[in-house]
Enzyme design. Structure first.
Site, PDB file in Angstrom:
ATOM      1  N   CYS A  78       0.849  -1.190   0.000  1.00 11.77           N
ATOM      2  CA  CYS A  78       0.000   0.000   0.000  1.00 11.77           C
ATOM      3  C   CYS A  78       0.883   1.237   0.000  1.00 11.77           C
ATOM      4  CB  CYS A  78      -0.896  -0.015   1.231  1.00 11.77           C
ATOM      5  SG  CYS A  78      -2.054   1.359   1.322  1.00 11.77           S
ATOM      6  N   GLU A  83      -8.798  -1.115  -2.581  1.00 16.22           N
ATOM      7  CA  GLU A  83      -9.160   0.309  -2.654  1.00 16.22           C
ATOM      8  C   GLU A  83     -10.526   0.562  -2.018  1.00 16.22           C
ATOM      9  OE1 GLU A  83      -6.759   2.153  -3.226  1.00 16.22           O
ATOM     10  OE2 GLU A  83      -5.473   0.745  -4.281  1.00 16.22           O
TER      11      GLU A  83
END
Length: 175
Positions: A101, A144
């Protein structure tokens, strides 16, 4: 010209907040946000980025799978803005795979996700889209979508034993 935005890092409270829906996709600020998210993601070697990661609490993210230094095996696709996305249905089966991430640099986690999902979202032109996503692209979407709900991939780990540094990942996992 798009602006590069600062990416919020783990510990920033914005990453734990719930993003709000977007009501007028064609508003200039929405279009600018999409452009800025895309530019920031590409510059950072990401394969996706969500608005909360740049301190914009709106339900929009970019999915843009492509091979790069962080994901050398990723399939190629055009960057796609997904506004007010939702998971419509999913496979019964899940698979664990490594995720990183942009908001949590330097580490990866072995995260269980659905292998196939049906999703719905509005594109940047205001058209409702419905499609099936599988494998790596389905994983990006789910990662997401978590950001829009105030979650990060670490929240999905089954054990802390499923964490690895980027250096070890590149040595041990990437062929």
């Amino acid at each position: 010209m798009a602006d590069l935005l600062e990416i919020a890092q783990l510990g920033n409270p914005v990453l734990r907040q719930i993003a709000q829906p977007i009501y007028d996709v064609k508003d200039g600020w929405v279009q600018s946000l999409v452009d800025n998210l895309t530019a920031t993601m590409l510059e950072s070697n990401g394969v996706g980025i969500a608005a909360p990661q740049v301190a914009a609490l709106y339900r929009v993210f970019i999915v843009a799978s492509r091979p790069n230094a962080r994901y050398p095996q990723a399939p190629e696709m055009e960057p796609t803005a997904m506004i007010n996305p939702r998971l419509v249905s999913h496979s019964s089966g899940t698979a664990k795979d490594w995720e990183g991430c942009l908001s949590i640099p330097g580490i990866r986690g072995l995260v269980p996700r659905y292998e196939a999902i049906e999703v719905e979202y509005t594109n940047r032109n205001g058209k409702l889209q419905r499609q099936e996503l599988t494998n790596f692209v389905a994983r990006i979407f789910q990662h997401e979508l978590d950001h829009l709900d105030g979650m990060v991939f670490l929240d999905r780990l089954e054990t802390v034993q499923d964490i690895i540094t980027d250096q070890e990942y590149l040595k041990r996992v990437v062929p």
